[in-house]
Design a protein around this motif. Structure first.
Motif, PDB file in Angstrom:
ATOM      1  N   VAL B  18       1.000  -1.583   0.060  1.00 53.55           N
ATOM      2  CA  VAL B  18      -0.304  -0.030   0.322  1.00 53.55           C
ATOM      3  C   VAL B  18       0.952   1.025   0.170  1.00 53.55           C
ATOM      4  O   VAL B  18       0.641   2.099  -0.878  1.00 53.55           O
ATOM      5  N   ILE B  19       2.019   1.268   1.007  1.00 56.17           N
ATOM      6  CA  ILE B  19       2.830   2.182   1.003  1.00 56.17           C
ATOM      7  C   ILE B  19       3.480   2.515  -0.769  1.00 56.17           C
ATOM      8  O   ILE B  19       3.906   3.801  -0.681  1.00 56.17           O
ATOM      9  N   SER B  22       1.209   3.836  -3.501  1.00 52.83           N
ATOM     10  CA  SER B  22       1.259   4.973  -2.716  1.00 52.83           C
ATOM     11  C   SER B  22       2.678   6.272  -3.138  1.00 52.83           C
ATOM     12  O   SER B  22       1.938   6.868  -3.870  1.00 52.83           O
ATOM     13  N   VAL B  23       3.293   5.723  -3.284  1.00 59.49           N
ATOM     14  CA  VAL B  23       4.710   6.224  -3.291  1.00 59.49           C
ATOM     15  C   VAL B  23       4.869   6.344  -4.978  1.00 59.49           C
ATOM     16  O   VAL B  23       5.055   7.618  -5.830  1.00 59.49           O
ATOM     17  N   VAL B  25       2.262   6.176  -6.969  1.00 57.66           N
ATOM     18  CA  VAL B  25       1.302   7.552  -7.835  1.00 57.66           C
ATOM     19  C   VAL B  25       1.833   8.223  -7.130  1.00 57.66           C
ATOM     20  O   VAL B  25       1.402   9.763  -7.970  1.00 57.66           O
ATOM     21  N   ILE B  26       1.737   9.223  -6.137  1.00 54.90           N
ATOM     22  CA  ILE B  26       2.235  10.391  -5.605  1.00 54.90           C
ATOM     23  C   ILE B  26       2.645  11.559  -7.134  1.00 54.90           C
ATOM     24  O   ILE B  26       2.688  12.304  -6.644  1.00 54.90           O
ATOM     25  N   LEU B 201       5.507  12.475   0.188  1.00 50.90           N
ATOM     26  CA  LEU B 201       5.728  11.681  -0.035  1.00 50.90           C
ATOM     27  C   LEU B 201       6.994  11.358  -0.014  1.00 50.90           C
ATOM     28  O   LEU B 201       7.166   9.567   0.320  1.00 50.90           O
ATOM     29  N   LEU B 204       6.147   8.860   2.895  1.00 50.07           N
ATOM     30  CA  LEU B 204       5.655   7.674   2.728  1.00 50.07           C
ATOM     31  C   LEU B 204       7.021   6.318   2.376  1.00 50.07           C
ATOM     32  O   LEU B 204       6.924   6.278   1.980  1.00 50.07           O
TER      33      LEU B 204
END
Lengths: 249, 249
Positions: B18-19, B22-23, B25-26, B201, B204
C-alpha cells in the motif's frame, strides 16, 4: 566468535571513529570558516550551532552509543547498558540544544518553521529518539517490567534504534542540501569549495551510517548470550550493593 | 516459525505494498498534475520521467525484490532467487531510463551536471546497484563459484543490498528537497499544496523503507534453512532438466 572475524572488529570500530570525528570536524569547519562562526544571539551564527549540535548528538554520539555493546564485549553487560543510556542522554541533550538554536534563529529572523521535508523528518526523529530513550529506561532499568516483556521489547528497541539513527543521517543529508541551496545556490552548481566540502560531509555521513550499521548487525560480532545477560534492574541492584558487579558472576 | 508471528507477516507485506504503490502514484500525480506531465523531448517534461522511473525502479521494485524471499516461503528457493534477479533487472532498467532522462534534460537545457549531493549519492547508488546485481549473478547463478565462496559472500550481498535500498530512499528524499527548492522556493515556505504533497511523499518513502526493512530483518520471518538451500546453479540445472523443481525435493 572465531578469531579471524574478531580480529577485524577493532579495525571497523576505528574506521567508524575516524569517519565520525571527520563528520564533526568538517561540520565545525563548514559553519566556523565558511558560515562565519558560532554565537547565541538569534543571528545566522546561532543557526550555525544547529548542524554542529545535531551531528554531535544524534549522529556521532548516537552511533557510538549503539556500538558500545560491540566495543565492550568483556565488560559487565549491566555496566555497558548504563554507559549506552548515558551516552544517548548526552546525545539527546546536544540534540535539544541544536533544535533550540534553529527555532530561536527562525523566531528572531521571522522565518517560517516546519514547512520543509528536513524539518518534518527531523522533528519526527527527535521525538521518537526521546521516546526510544524513555522506553529503554522503563523496560531495561526500572524493575517493574517482566523478563517476558523485556525479551519481547528488545528486538523492537534494536530495530527502531538503528532505524532512527539512519533517519537522523538522512535528515542531516536533507539539511546539507537545504543549507547549500539557501546559502550558495549559484556557487553550488559552479562547484565552489564550500559546496564540495558539504557534499563530502554528506558522503562521510553515509559512510558513518554504513560502518556503524555493519558493526552492529554483523552476526559474528554480536555479544554471545551468557548468564550475566539478566534484567538490568538485577544488575543495578548488584551495582549498588557490591563493590564490583563482576564478583556476582 | 511460530504461528502468531507468521500470521502477522502478510499484514506487513500488504502494508508495504500500500505504501509502495502510494509512493509511485503520488510521484506520478506530482509530476503529472503539478509539473505538467511527461514527454521525451529534452524539456522539463522529460525531467519528470526521472523521479517516476527512479521510484518505480530503485525503490518500489527493489523493495519488492528483496522481500520475495519472505513472500514466497513455501516455493522452491531456486525459483524465488530467479524471480529476485528478474525483478532487480527490471528495476535496474527503469533506473537507467530515469538516469538517461535527467542527463538528457540537463544536456538540452545546458544545466550543469553532478554538482549536488543528490547527484553524488544517486550515481554511487546506481553504480553499486548494477555491481551488486552482477555479483549476485556471478556468485549465485553461475556454477563457477564454490559453496564456500557463496556462503562467505551471502551476508555481504544481504547487507549491501539493504544498504543500497536505504541509500536510494535517502537519495530520493534529497531529490524531493532539491526539486521543491528549485521549482516552488517561495511557495514551499508558505506551505502550498505541492510542497505538502511532496513532503508526504518523502514520509511515505521513509515508511516504505521502514516496512521493507522490518520484513526482511525480523528474525522469526527468515526462511528456515533446508536441504533445498543448495547452490542455485544446481537448481538451475534441475529447472532446465525437469518439469518441476519441487519434484526433486
Amino acid at each position: 566468535m572465531d578469531q579471524p572475524s574478531r580480529a577485524q572488529l577493532p579495525w571497523f570500530i576505528a574506521l567508524s571513529q575516524v569517519i565520525g570525528l571527520s563528520v564533526v570536524v568538517i561540520t565545525g569547519v563548514w559553519m566556523g570558516h565558511y558560515r562565519g562562526g558560532f554565537a547565541w544571539d538569534g543571528s545566522s551564527l546561532e543557526f550555525n550551532v544547529h548542524p554542529l549540535c545535531m551531528v554531535i548528538g544524534i549522529v556521532f554520539l548516537y552511533g557510538d552509543a549503539i556500538m558500545v555493546f560491540r566495543i565492550f564485549q568483556n565488560e559487565s553487560k549491566a555496566a555497558v547498558k548504563i554507559l549506552h543510556g548515558i551516552i544517548q542522554l548526552i546525545g539527546l541533550i546536544a540534540t535539544i540544544i541544536g533544535l533550540v538554536a534553529v527555532f530561536e534563529f527562525h523566531m528572531e529572523q521571522k522565518n517560517p518553521d516546519m514547512y520543509s521535508l528536513h524539518s518534518w523528518c527531523g522533528l519526527i526523529t527527535v521525538i521518537l529518539f526521546g521516546l526510544q530513550w524513555l522506553m529503554g529506561l522503563v523496560f531495561f532499568l526500572f524493575p517493574g517490567a517482566s523478563n517476558w516483556l523485556r525479551a519481547k521489547y528488545k528486538p523492537l528497541h534494536v530495530f527502531f534504534g538503528l532505524t532512527l539513527f539512519l533517519l537522523a543521517i538522512a535528515t542531516a543529508l536533507l539539511g546539507i542540501t537545504e543549507k547549500l541551496l539557501f546559502s550558495i545556490s549559484d556557487g553550488y552548481s559552479k562547484q565552489v569549495p564550500e559546496g564540495i566540502l558539504a557534499n563530502v560531509l554528506g558522503l562521510l555521513l553515509v559512510g558513518f551510517g554504513l560502518t556503524v550499521g555493519y558493526v552492529v548487525t554483523r552476526s559474528e560480532w554480536k555479544r554471545p548470550p551468557n548468564p550475566e545477560d539478566e534484567p538490568l534492574s538485577m544488575h543495578f541492584k548488584t551495582l549498588t550493593e557490591c563493590d564490583s558487579p563482576d564478583s556476582q558472576q
